[in-house]
Design a protein around this motif. Structure first.
Motif, PDB file in Angstrom:
ATOM      1  N   LYS A 157       0.835  -1.211   0.000  1.00 39.86           N
ATOM      2  CA  LYS A 157       0.000   0.000   0.000  1.00 39.86           C
ATOM      3  C   LYS A 157       0.863   1.252   0.000  1.00 39.86           C
ATOM      4  CE  LYS A 157      -3.647   2.476   2.382  1.00 39.86           C
ATOM      5  NZ  LYS A 157      -4.602   2.504   3.485  1.00 39.86           N
ATOM      6  N   THR A 174      -6.149  -0.023  -4.807  1.00 41.85           N
ATOM      7  CA  THR A 174      -7.480  -0.623  -4.941  1.00 41.85           C
ATOM      8  C   THR A 174      -7.510  -1.578  -6.132  1.00 41.85           C
ATOM      9  OG1 THR A 174      -8.340   1.303  -6.136  1.00 41.85           O
ATOM     10  CG2 THR A 174      -8.735   1.216  -3.755  1.00 41.85           C
ATOM     11  N   GLU A 228     -11.027   0.385   1.901  1.00 42.00           N
ATOM     12  CA  GLU A 228     -10.265   1.421   1.197  1.00 42.00           C
ATOM     13  C   GLU A 228     -11.190   2.381   0.441  1.00 42.00           C
ATOM     14  OE1 GLU A 228      -6.917   2.032   1.339  1.00 42.00           O
ATOM     15  OE2 GLU A 228      -6.763   0.394   2.784  1.00 42.00           O
TER      16      GLU A 228
END
Length: 106
Positions: free
Chosen positions: A57, A66, A103
């Protein structure tokens, strides 16, 4: 909800924080101990105090991350029927989907 392991004094915070007990090598889930969990916290994805997913991330833009999560959902859904333990891959897909939802909601 925060919990403290009686065995090793590692503090855990609800369902999201999972780590190996320093004394008995069991994983903690919100205060309860469970055997190795290949879905939610596979030991081979942690190095020191950082999990691989967190490093990934940090290395990506939000859109790229994502996309990575979506790709993993698709990967596990694609191959679960070919596995010895198909439920495990379905649970992995579910884990990545839950993380993707988290997210997107942020």
């Amino acid at each position: 909800m925060s919990n403290l392991c009686d065995s090793c004094s590692v503090e855990q915070d609800g369902f999201k924080t999972v780590s190996l007990c320093q004394n008995d090598k069991m994983q903690h889930w919100g205060g309860a101990e469970a055997a190795h969990d290949a879905v939610n916290s596979p030991s081979h994805y942690a190095s020191g105090e950082i999990e691989c997913i967190d490093a990934i991330k940090a290395s990506m833009t939000p859109d790229a991350f994502t996309g990575y999560l979506k790709g993993n959902v698709q990967k596990y859904m694609w191959r679960y029927e070919k596995k010895v333990n198909p439920a495990e891959d379905l649970k992995k897909a579910q884990w990545y989907l839950a993380r993707l939802i988290e997210e997107v909601e942020q």
